[in-house]
Design an enzyme around this catalytic site. Sequence first.
Site, PDB file in Angstrom:
ATOM      1  N   TYR A 159       0.822  -1.218   0.000  1.00 13.27           N
ATOM      2  CA  TYR A 159       0.000   0.000   0.000  1.00 13.27           C
ATOM      3  C   TYR A 159       0.858   1.271   0.000  1.00 13.27           C
ATOM      4  CZ  TYR A 159      -3.039   3.760   1.549  1.00 13.27           C
ATOM      5  OH  TYR A 159      -3.669   4.977   1.647  1.00 13.27           O
ATOM      6  N   LYS A 219       1.296   4.037  -3.082  1.00 13.42           N
ATOM      7  CA  LYS A 219       0.944   5.459  -2.936  1.00 13.42           C
ATOM      8  C   LYS A 219       2.156   6.336  -3.267  1.00 13.42           C
ATOM      9  CE  LYS A 219      -2.564   6.936  -1.668  1.00 13.42           C
ATOM     10  NZ  LYS A 219      -3.797   7.241  -2.429  1.00 13.42           N
TER      11      LYS A 219
HETATM   12  N1  LIG Z   1      -8.463   6.702   5.319  1.00 16.48           N
HETATM   13  C1  LIG Z   1      -7.323   7.267   5.623  1.00 16.48           C
HETATM   14  O1  LIG Z   1      -6.946   7.367   6.793  1.00 16.48           O
HETATM   15  C2  LIG Z   1      -6.448   7.842   4.526  1.00 16.48           C
HETATM   16  C3  LIG Z   1      -5.297   8.524   4.915  1.00 16.48           C
HETATM   17  C4  LIG Z   1      -4.474   9.053   3.924  1.00 16.48           C
HETATM   18  C5  LIG Z   1      -4.809   8.921   2.596  1.00 16.48           C
HETATM   19  N2  LIG Z   1      -5.917   8.260   2.230  1.00 16.48           N
HETATM   20  C6  LIG Z   1      -6.219   8.171   0.796  1.00 16.48           C
HETATM   21  O2  LIG Z   1      -7.475   8.779   0.574  1.00 16.48           O
HETATM   22  C7  LIG Z   1      -8.139   8.167  -0.531  1.00 16.48           C
HETATM   23  C8  LIG Z   1      -9.529   7.772  -0.111  1.00 16.48           C
HETATM   24  O3  LIG Z   1      -9.414   6.838   0.959  1.00 16.48           O
HETATM   25  P1  LIG Z   1     -10.658   6.404   1.837  1.00 16.48           P
HETATM   26  O4  LIG Z   1     -10.178   6.216   3.213  1.00 16.48           O
HETATM   27  O5  LIG Z   1     -11.803   7.285   1.560  1.00 16.48           O
HETATM   28  O6  LIG Z   1     -10.906   4.945   1.233  1.00 16.48           O
HETATM   29  P2  LIG Z   1     -12.250   4.291   0.709  1.00 16.48           P
HETATM   30  O7  LIG Z   1     -11.932   2.876   0.444  1.00 16.48           O
HETATM   31  O8  LIG Z   1     -13.378   4.603   1.613  1.00 16.48           O
HETATM   32  O9  LIG Z   1     -12.488   5.062  -0.654  1.00 16.48           O
HETATM   33  C9  LIG Z   1     -11.846   4.731  -1.835  1.00 16.48           C
HETATM   34  C10 LIG Z   1     -12.862   4.756  -2.952  1.00 16.48           C
HETATM   35  O10 LIG Z   1     -12.181   4.418  -4.171  1.00 16.48           O
HETATM   36  C11 LIG Z   1     -13.016   3.517  -4.873  1.00 16.48           C
HETATM   37  N3  LIG Z   1     -12.220   2.652  -5.732  1.00 16.48           N
HETATM   38  C12 LIG Z   1     -11.410   1.648  -5.349  1.00 16.48           C
HETATM   39  N4  LIG Z   1     -10.904   1.051  -6.431  1.00 16.48           N
HETATM   40  C13 LIG Z   1     -11.397   1.699  -7.512  1.00 16.48           C
HETATM   41  C14 LIG Z   1     -11.243   1.541  -8.905  1.00 16.48           C
HETATM   42  N5  LIG Z   1     -10.497   0.554  -9.417  1.00 16.48           N
HETATM   43  N6  LIG Z   1     -11.878   2.395  -9.716  1.00 16.48           N
HETATM   44  C15 LIG Z   1     -12.676   3.368  -9.201  1.00 16.48           C
HETATM   45  N7  LIG Z   1     -12.877   3.555  -7.915  1.00 16.48           N
HETATM   46  C16 LIG Z   1     -12.240   2.727  -7.065  1.00 16.48           C
HETATM   47  C17 LIG Z   1     -13.734   2.705  -3.817  1.00 16.48           C
HETATM   48  O11 LIG Z   1     -14.904   2.099  -4.330  1.00 16.48           O
HETATM   49  C18 LIG Z   1     -13.988   3.734  -2.746  1.00 16.48           C
HETATM   50  O12 LIG Z   1     -15.253   4.331  -2.905  1.00 16.48           O
HETATM   51  C19 LIG Z   1      -7.270   6.996  -0.954  1.00 16.48           C
HETATM   52  O13 LIG Z   1      -6.535   7.355  -2.083  1.00 16.48           O
HETATM   53  C20 LIG Z   1      -6.353   6.769   0.235  1.00 16.48           C
HETATM   54  O14 LIG Z   1      -5.113   6.241  -0.161  1.00 16.48           O
HETATM   55  C21 LIG Z   1      -6.766   7.712   3.169  1.00 16.48           C
HETATM   56  C1  LIG Z   2      -2.314  -2.686  17.375  1.00 11.54           C
HETATM   57  C2  LIG Z   2      -3.795  -2.395  17.514  1.00 11.54           C
HETATM   58  C3  LIG Z   2      -4.136  -2.298  18.960  1.00 11.54           C
HETATM   59  O1  LIG Z   2      -5.216  -1.508  19.328  1.00 11.54           O
HETATM   60  C4  LIG Z   2      -4.183  -1.150  16.765  1.00 11.54           C
HETATM   61  C5  LIG Z   2      -4.078  -1.328  15.263  1.00 11.54           C
HETATM   62  C6  LIG Z   2      -4.474  -0.043  14.628  1.00 11.54           C
HETATM   63  C7  LIG Z   2      -4.176  -0.039  13.116  1.00 11.54           C
HETATM   64  C8  LIG Z   2      -5.172  -0.930  12.435  1.00 11.54           C
HETATM   65  C9  LIG Z   2      -4.189   1.392  12.610  1.00 11.54           C
HETATM   66  C10 LIG Z   2      -3.101   2.219  13.335  1.00 11.54           C
HETATM   67  C11 LIG Z   2      -2.671   3.300  12.363  1.00 11.54           C
HETATM   68  C12 LIG Z   2      -3.599   3.171  11.174  1.00 11.54           C
HETATM   69  C13 LIG Z   2      -3.140   3.724   9.829  1.00 11.54           C
HETATM   70  C14 LIG Z   2      -2.818   5.204   9.886  1.00 11.54           C
HETATM   71  O2  LIG Z   2      -3.797   5.927  10.599  1.00 11.54           O
HETATM   72  C15 LIG Z   2      -2.646   5.833   8.561  1.00 11.54           C
HETATM   73  C16 LIG Z   2      -3.076   5.280   7.408  1.00 11.54           C
HETATM   74  C17 LIG Z   2      -2.780   5.967   6.155  1.00 11.54           C
HETATM   75  C18 LIG Z   2      -3.824   5.823   5.091  1.00 11.54           C
HETATM   76  O3  LIG Z   2      -3.308   6.202   3.840  1.00 11.54           O
HETATM   77  C19 LIG Z   2      -4.467   4.485   5.032  1.00 11.54           C
HETATM   78  C20 LIG Z   2      -4.883   3.966   6.388  1.00 11.54           C
HETATM   79  C21 LIG Z   2      -3.707   3.944   7.376  1.00 11.54           C
HETATM   80  C22 LIG Z   2      -2.643   2.975   6.858  1.00 11.54           C
HETATM   81  C23 LIG Z   2      -4.234   3.505   8.772  1.00 11.54           C
HETATM   82  C24 LIG Z   2      -4.689   2.025   8.752  1.00 11.54           C
HETATM   83  C25 LIG Z   2      -5.007   1.455  10.135  1.00 11.54           C
HETATM   84  C26 LIG Z   2      -3.868   1.655  11.125  1.00 11.54           C
HETATM   85  C27 LIG Z   2      -2.652   0.845  10.693  1.00 11.54           C
END
Ligand SMILES: NC(=O)c1ccc[n+]([C@@H]2O[C@H](COP(=O)([O-])OP(=O)(O)OC[C@H]3O[C@@H](n4cnc5c(N)ncnc54)[C@H](O)[C@@H]3O)[C@@H](O)[C@H]2O)c1
Ligand SMILES: C[C@@H](CO)CCC[C@@H](C)[C@H]1CC[C@H]2[C@@H]3[C@H](O)C=C4C[C@@H](O)CC[C@]4(C)[C@H]3CC[C@]12C
EC number: 1.1.1.-
Length: 369
Positions: free
Chosen positions: A159, A163
């Site tokens: 992952y 990214k």
């Molecule tokens: N959730 C977090 O903590 C976090 C932190 C940093 C960055 N991000 C980034 O933010 C973005 C959104 O993440 P999120 O947490 O909302 O995840 P999410 O899984 O809720 O949303 C991702 C969306 O992308 C869509 N998708 C996946 N594969 C696809 C494809 N092949 N074609 C079209 N659509 C597709 C999914 O259906 C979903 O609706 C991602 O790029 C993720 O890397 C998330």
């Molecule tokens: C060891 C467990 C005891 O309670 C807790 C496990 C928690 C993990 C599942 C999450 C801790 C940190 C999270 C990640 C972080 O917040 C940032 C992210 C970046 C984003 O791009 C995608 C999600 C994630 C990797 C997020 C995923 C869940 C954790 C690893």
Amino acid sequence: MADSAQAQKLVYLVTGGCGFLGEHVVRMLLQREPRLRELRIFDLQLGPWLEELKTGPVQVTAIQGDVTQAHEVIAAVAGAHVVIHAAGLVDVFGRASPETIHEVNVQGTKNVIEACVQTGTQFLVYTSSMEVVGPNVKGHPFYRGNEDTPYEAVHRHPYPHSKALAEQLVLKANGRKVRGGLPLVTCALRPTGIYGEGHQIMRDIYYQGLRLGGRLFRAIPASVEHGRVYVGNVAWMHVLVARELEQRAALMGGQVYFCYDKSPYKSYEDFNMEFLGPCGLRLVGTRPLLPYWLLMLLAALNALLQWLLRPLLLYAPLLNPYTLAVANTTFTVSTNKAQRHFGYEPLFSWEDSRTRTIRWVQAMDGSAQ
Ligand SMILES: NC(=O)c1ccc[n+]([C@@H]2O[C@H](COP(=O)([O-])OP(=O)(O)OC[C@H]3O[C@@H](n4cnc5c(N)ncnc54)[C@H](O)[C@@H]3O)[C@@H](O)[C@H]2O)c1
Ligand SMILES: C[C@@H](CO)CCC[C@@H](C)[C@H]1CC[C@H]2[C@@H]3[C@H](O)C=C4C[C@@H](O)CC[C@]4(C)[C@H]3CC[C@]12C
């Protein structure tokens, strides 16, 4: 682009617009971008909530599509002024194969860039992640760093690796000539761990706590800081960047911005308790209840079980060696780059963000565990 002659002229495309972050971006654009004429929402799976948006003054076009399919992306991008590329496969639990993660996150991003170039779309905002920086495989702390803080970014997990590759592609594409001869302007936003209404992992942890009789057990020392940012503020940053990219192309093009707000610096578990506590859960222990070596052993066991069971079923618990390493490594940001470059101030205070998230958890159906 901001003058009144341009009122309600713009076409935006949000990929991944039905995901956790994507839905907030879509709703924020409709509320806070008065120049919008059409909003295209592109996702593999379209949400039923889109229907309610179709009655407003902005034309909302839902497009079911796959970013790995170049022709589908080109058709969706054609005629858009701005693309916000938030679609991604967010998987740190081993649910998807490394190849699929690469295909969606890297090839999908290539397709979006090429579609902009071919169709003449000039502005591209990419949702990157803090994970393109770290935590790295060596577990080095990143303590309240900014976009220029030196850090050895080394990735082995698919992952963050995907990214990081995708972000590089987006930044490298800045300045490429799009159809019609104008330069492509790109930038990348790097959220830390996003929280707020719709956050699936928070939901899972809440239900886990309910199953354990209203308790969660501390696994990570309270001193390990984990960066978190409210989803509404991340969405607001996307809207602002998209708005300012044309006027400030020379300054913002090819840049990265961490997403930040006033959320407090805490450990992952203590931070979650800000919301889960008022919803009746208790975090047991002021120190981790299990020694770290035992947690690592359990995480390794989970990884082994996942591998052994794969032919029969998908076993993907929260704890694995990678998630343990991320949760157990300090990674927090302290920066004002977004404020300096495009005037970003968080739209939601910490108190608002907290209240909204608590209300969302409280509204969950406790029997759905
Ligand atoms: N959730 C977090 O903590 C976090 C932190 C940093 C960055 N991000 C980034 O933010 C973005 C959104 O993440 P999120 O947490 O909302 O995840 P999410 O899984 O809720 O949303 C991702 C969306 O992308 C869509 N998708 C996946 N594969 C696809 C494809 N092949 N074609 C079209 N659509 C597709 C999914 O259906 C979903 O609706 C991602 O790029 C993720 O890397 C998330
Ligand atoms: C060891 C467990 C005891 O309670 C807790 C496990 C928690 C993990 C599942 C999450 C801790 C940190 C999270 C990640 C972080 O917040 C940032 C992210 C970046 C984003 O791009 C995608 C999600 C994630 C990797 C997020 C995923 C869940 C954790 C690893």
